[in-house]
Design an enzyme around this catalytic site. Structure first.
Site, PDB file in Angstrom:
ATOM      1  N   ASP A   1       0.714   7.300  -3.630  1.00 50.09           N
ATOM      2  CA  ASP A   1      -0.212   6.921  -4.695  1.00 50.09           C
ATOM      3  C   ASP A   1      -0.313   7.979  -5.795  1.00 50.09           C
ATOM      4  O   ASP A   1      -0.199   7.669  -6.989  1.00 50.09           O
ATOM      5  CB  ASP A   1      -1.616   6.699  -4.128  1.00 50.09           C
ATOM      6  CG  ASP A   1      -1.776   5.333  -3.480  1.00 50.09           C
ATOM      7  OD1 ASP A   1      -0.813   4.543  -3.528  1.00 50.09           O
ATOM      8  OD2 ASP A   1      -2.842   5.060  -2.923  1.00 50.09           O
TER       9      ASP A   1
ATOM     10  N   HIS B   1       0.847  -1.177   0.000  1.00 47.51           N
ATOM     11  CA  HIS B   1       0.000   0.000   0.000  1.00 47.51           C
ATOM     12  C   HIS B   1       0.891   1.239   0.000  1.00 47.51           C
ATOM     13  O   HIS B   1       2.093   1.160   0.260  1.00 47.51           O
ATOM     14  CB  HIS B   1      -0.916   0.037   1.221  1.00 47.51           C
ATOM     15  CG  HIS B   1      -2.065  -0.913   1.153  1.00 47.51           C
ATOM     16  ND1 HIS B   1      -3.205  -0.667   0.439  1.00 47.51           N
ATOM     17  CD2 HIS B   1      -2.247  -2.130   1.726  1.00 47.51           C
ATOM     18  CE1 HIS B   1      -4.042  -1.661   0.568  1.00 47.51           C
ATOM     19  NE2 HIS B   1      -3.478  -2.585   1.348  1.00 47.51           N
TER      20      HIS B   1
END
Length: 410
Positions: free
Chosen positions: A167, A136
Site C-alpha cells: 500500500d 488488498h
C-alpha cells in the site's frame, strides 16, 4: 546552512491538489503532498469513505481541507471539474472506468485543464487481466514475489508485513514520485498527463536489488536462507529474558566483530564465514540474548557500532531518545503522530491542520479557489458523521464505484 523561508510552508507551497476521497494509499499519498505544503482539497462523498474510523482521528487526512460532493448527481461532476480547472494535480483511486462513468475521468479533466497531472492509484493497474478485480495489499505483494521473500522459516508461511510494503511503499510513494515528476514535466512543456501508479508495479520495482542478487547467484529463491531475510544469524531478531526482542544487523566485518565482542561470543565468531556453522552461531546468539532483559542489552550496545537496536512497539517508539531528539514524532491538537518527512533546510513542512472533517471547509475552499458552484444548492450534500470507533469496518470490499485498491471496506 540555508535559512528557512519565513512564509512558505513546505516545498510544495502553491501547488493545488484535488483528492477524490478513497482509502489506503491514495489518501496517504495526498497526505504526503499536503505535509510538504500543497493545498490539498479532499472531495468526500456523502456518508464518508466507510472506514468506520472517527474522521477526527484519521491522520491521513491531516493538513487537508474537505468538501462534500455527490458525484452521482447531475451537478456533482461539474463542481469537481470547476476544482480541476484550478488544480495542478488530481488523485483518484477508483477501479478502472469508474471515474469515467462518474464524469471525472482523465479525458474530460485534461480537456478542462490541459496542464493537469491526473494520478491514478490502483492495486493491479489500469490494464491487465486483473485490472478490475478486487484486492488488498497482501495479494499485490504476493504475486510480485515480495511476500514470498519475507519470513525466517523456509518451510513455514511468509510473514505478513502489515500493509507497509504494498500500500504505502509500492503504492503511495510511487504515486507521489509519479505525480511530482509529471508536474515538473507539465511546467516545463505545458502539458499534463495521466500517471498510472499500480501497487504491483511499485512493489516489483522495490525488489530490483534482490533480482540483481538472484541473477548473480547471491540470493536463493526461497525465504529464510539469505543474508537479508532472516536466514543470516547476524541479521535478525532475538528474544530477551523479559520477553522483549533485539534487532541485529551486524553485516560488515568490523560491525560483526564489535557485536560478538559485546555479546560475549568471540569464541564462536569465526563461524560468520562458515555457512555450515550458521545454526550453531544462531543458537549461541539466541542463548546469550536470553540472559538479559531488553533494557539491559540496549544499554550494552548503546553508542556502539555493533548495529543492534531494541525492537519497540508503536507506543514505545516516540520515547526513544534519538527519535525524541529529532522530533520524529510530534503532537498536534492533542494527538501524537509521525512528523512530516523528509526534512528541508529552507522550506520545512509543518503540521498546519488536524484531520479534515468531511465537508467542513466547503465555504473556505469555494472562496480561496474561486469555485462558487461548491456552495450552490444541489452541488453538495451535507456530510454524514462517521461512527466514532477505532476499528475498520467489515463491509465487503470492491463496490461497483469503490476504489480499485481495496482496504477493509470500499
Amino acid at each position: 546552512m540555508t535559512t528557512p523561508h519565513p512564509t512558505r510552508q513546505g516545498p510544495l507551497a502553491g501547488v493545488r491538489v484535488v483528492e477524490l476521497a478513497g482509502i489506503g494509499p491514495g489518501p496517504f499519498a495526498a497526505m504526503l503532498l499536503a505535509d510538504l505544503g500543497a493545498d490539498v482539497v479532499r472531495v468526500d462523498r456523502p456518508g464518508g469513505p466507510g472506514l468506520g474510523i472517527d474522521p477526527a482521528r484519521d491522520l491521513t487526512n491531516r493538513n487537508k481541507r474537505s468538501v462534500v460532493v455527490d458525484l452521482k448527481t447531475a451537478e456533482g461532476p461539474a463542481t469537481v471539474l470547476d476544482l480541476v480547472d484550478r488544480a495542478d494535480i488530481l488523485i483518484e483511486g477508483y477501479r478502472p472506468g469508474v471515474a469515467e462513468r462518474l464524469g471525472v475521468g482523465p479525458d474530460v479533466c485534461l480537456a478542462r485543464n490541459p496542464r493537469l497531472v491526473y494520478g491514478r492509484m490502483t492495486g493491479w493497474g489500469q490494464t491487465g487481466p486483473l485490472a478490475t478485480t478486487a484486492g488488498h495489499d497482501i495479494a499485490y505483494i504476493a504475486v510480485t514475489g515480495a511476500l514470498g521473500m519475507i519470513g525466517p522459516d523456509p518451510d513455514g508461511p511468509p510473514t505478513v508485513p502489515a500493509n507497509l510494503v504494498g500500500d504505502y511503499a509500492g503504492g503511495s510513494l510511487y504515486l507521489v514520485i509519479g505525480v511530482l515528476a509529471a508536474l515538473q514535466d507539465a511546467r516545463t512543456h505545458g502539458a499534463g498527463q495521466v500517471v498510472d501508479a499500480a501497487i504491483v508495479d511499485g512493489t516489483a520495482h522495490l525488489t530490483t536489488m534482490i533480482h540483481g542478487m538472484l541473477a548473480a547467484g547471491g540470493w536463493q529463491d526461497r525465504r529464510g536462507v539469505n543474508l537479508l531475510d532472516g536466514g543470516c544469524p547476524f541479521y535478525g531478531t532475538y528474544a530477551t529474558s523479559d520477553g522483549g526482542h533485539m534487532a541485529v544487523g551486524a553485516l560488515e566485518q568490523q560491525f560483526y566483530e564489535e557485536f560478538t565482542r559485546l555479546l560475549g561470543i568471540e569464541d564462536i565468531a569465526p563461524a560468520r564465514r562458515d555457512f555450515a556453522r550458521w545454526p550453531e552461531l544462531r543458537a549461541a546468539v539466541a542463548e546469550r540474548f536470553l540472559t538479559r532483559t531488553r533494557a539491559e542489552w540496549t544499554a550494552v550496545f548503546a553508542g556502539t557500532d555493533a548495529c543492534v537496536a531494541p525492537v519497540l512497539s508503536l507506543r514505545e517508539a516516540p520515547d526513544h531518545p534519538h527519535l525524541a531528539a529529532r522530533r520524529t514524532f510530534v503532537e498536534h491538537a492533542g494527538q501524537l503522530q509521525p512528523a512530516p518527512a523528509p526534512r528541508f533546510s529552507a522550506t520545512p513542512p509543518t503540521l498546519r491542520r488536524g484531520p479534515a472533517l468531511p465537508g467542513a471547509d466547503t465555504a473556505d475552499v469555494a472562496d480561496d479557489w474561486a469555485v462558487p458552484s461548491l456552495t450552490k444548492p444541489g452541488a453538495t450534500a451535507a456530510p454524514t458523521p462517521a461512527p466514532a470507533v477505532s476499528t475498520a469496518s467489515t463491509a465487503p470490499a470492491g463496490t461497483a464505484d469503490g476504489p480499485t485498491r481495496q482496504e477493509p471496506s470500499a
